[in-house]
Design an enzyme around this catalytic site. Structure first.
Site, PDB file in Angstrom:
ATOM      1  N   HIS A 204       0.826  -1.276   0.005  1.00 54.70           N
ATOM      2  CA  HIS A 204      -0.126  -0.041  -0.044  1.00 54.70           C
ATOM      3  C   HIS A 204       0.930   1.228   0.090  1.00 54.70           C
ATOM      4  CE1 HIS A 204      -3.689   2.344   1.288  1.00 54.70           C
ATOM      5  NE2 HIS A 204      -2.776   2.923   1.780  1.00 54.70           N
ATOM      6  N   CYS A 237      -4.129   9.812   5.441  1.00 50.73           N
ATOM      7  CA  CYS A 237      -4.402   9.202   6.900  1.00 50.73           C
ATOM      8  C   CYS A 237      -4.972  10.476   7.865  1.00 50.73           C
ATOM      9  CB  CYS A 237      -3.510   8.410   7.601  1.00 50.73           C
ATOM     10  SG  CYS A 237      -3.820   7.914   9.169  1.00 50.73           S
TER      11      CYS A 237
END
Ligand code: MG
Length: 300
Positions: A204, A237
């Site tokens: 990722h 995030c």
């Protein structure tokens, strides 16, 4: 060349950081359109506390409204056992259960110390397996943390090995901060691929420092076969300082196609969705191919 699968994570990693509320029906439409554009794996939401990630508060509705296509893997991100139970009730049969290699990030992202998160991971896996779900075991901040700096490769490898020993169906390492470099990626992933012994290994990647595509290539060379991307280069995030987008789905597919690796993804359709999302969000997204293709069209 090996077969490479792209996992679209725009609807989760991408949408979760956007301040502007994205209506549920729009999320559903994007998931369906991305699948129509050839994505065979897609992470459609996360089962986290709506107080911390308000954009994901409609996880259940997204799952129930998306028309599922045969042969496509629809996944949800979970950070605790309660999230797994929600994913089961929402009808998903694949979850990405993830913990952070950084104690500080773990406390901010999952409200747990690294040790507590490891215990929770075992519980997530137990609940998921009891319900017949397939589980991707994830390690976040595997290549650096904005709070802690460098993350020990030994710690990361131990976590990955532990996930594998516990019986995950696939393993994913996340460069959540984009601090990874091709050397580190190649070294760590070569070992993980060896331990995985045939189980799929995923990476990722975030393009925060501009190394996303180089890191993807290093991953391919290490034997990684699944790469997480987000259309338009959305992503980030909420609990990482300065976090920016994933590598863009259409950019990754373009590079792979040019290298002779087929992904089944229709670049133009994904790029069109990225352009549409830029209009909705009223800001430029970092992906490149959506702009290149637009220039191409303008030149015809
Ligand atoms: Mg991410």
């Amino acid at each position: 060349m090996p077969i490479i699968l792209i996992e679209e994570q725009g609807p989760r990693d991408g949408f979760q950081v956007e301040k502007k509320p994205i209506p549920t029906e729009m999320k559903v439409r994007y998931v369906e359109a991305l699948v129509e554009a050839g994505l065979q794996r897609i992470q459609i939401t996360s089962f986290v506390h709506p107080k911390f990630v308000p954009q994901m508060a409609d996880a259940e509705e997204v799952c129930s409204h998306v028309k599922k296509q045969d042969g496509v893997l629809y996944s949800g991100l979970v950070l605790n056992a309660k999230g797994v139970e929600r994913a089961v009730r929402a009808g998903l049969n694949h979850v990405a259960a993830s913990i952070s290699a950084s104690d500080t990030h773990s406390r901010k992202n999952a409200n747990k110390s690294l040790e507590e998160a490891q215990t929770e991971f075992e519980e997530m896996l137990r609940v998921a397996k009891a319900e017949g779900l397939r589980v991707r075991g994830g390690v976040q901040c595997a290549f650096g943390c904005r709070y802690e700096g460098k993350i020990s490769e030994k710690v990361v490898l131990e976590l990955a090995k532990r996930h594998l020993d516990l019986g995950v169906d696939e393993i994913a390492l996340a460069d959540s901060t984009g601090m990874g470099n091709p050397d580190a990626i190649k070294r760590v992933m070569t070992q993980v691929v060896q331990w995985a012994d045939g189980r799929p290994v995923a990476l990722h990647l975030h393009d925060t420092e501009g190394k996303g595509m180089a890191n993807m290539l290093a991953g391919i060379e290490a034997g990684v076969t699944i790469f997480d991307t987000a259309f338009g280069g959305l992503g980030g995030c909420p609990f990482i300082k300065g976090a920016t987008g994933n590598i863009a789905t259409e950019d990754a597919a373009n590079m792979l196609h040019q290298m002779g690796v087929q992904t089944g993804i229709d670049l133009r359709r994904v790029a069109a969705l990225s352009q549409e999302m830029e209009t909705f969000l009223e800001r430029k997204l970092p992906g490149r191919m959506k702009d290149v293709l637009q220039m191409d069209l303008a030149m015809i």
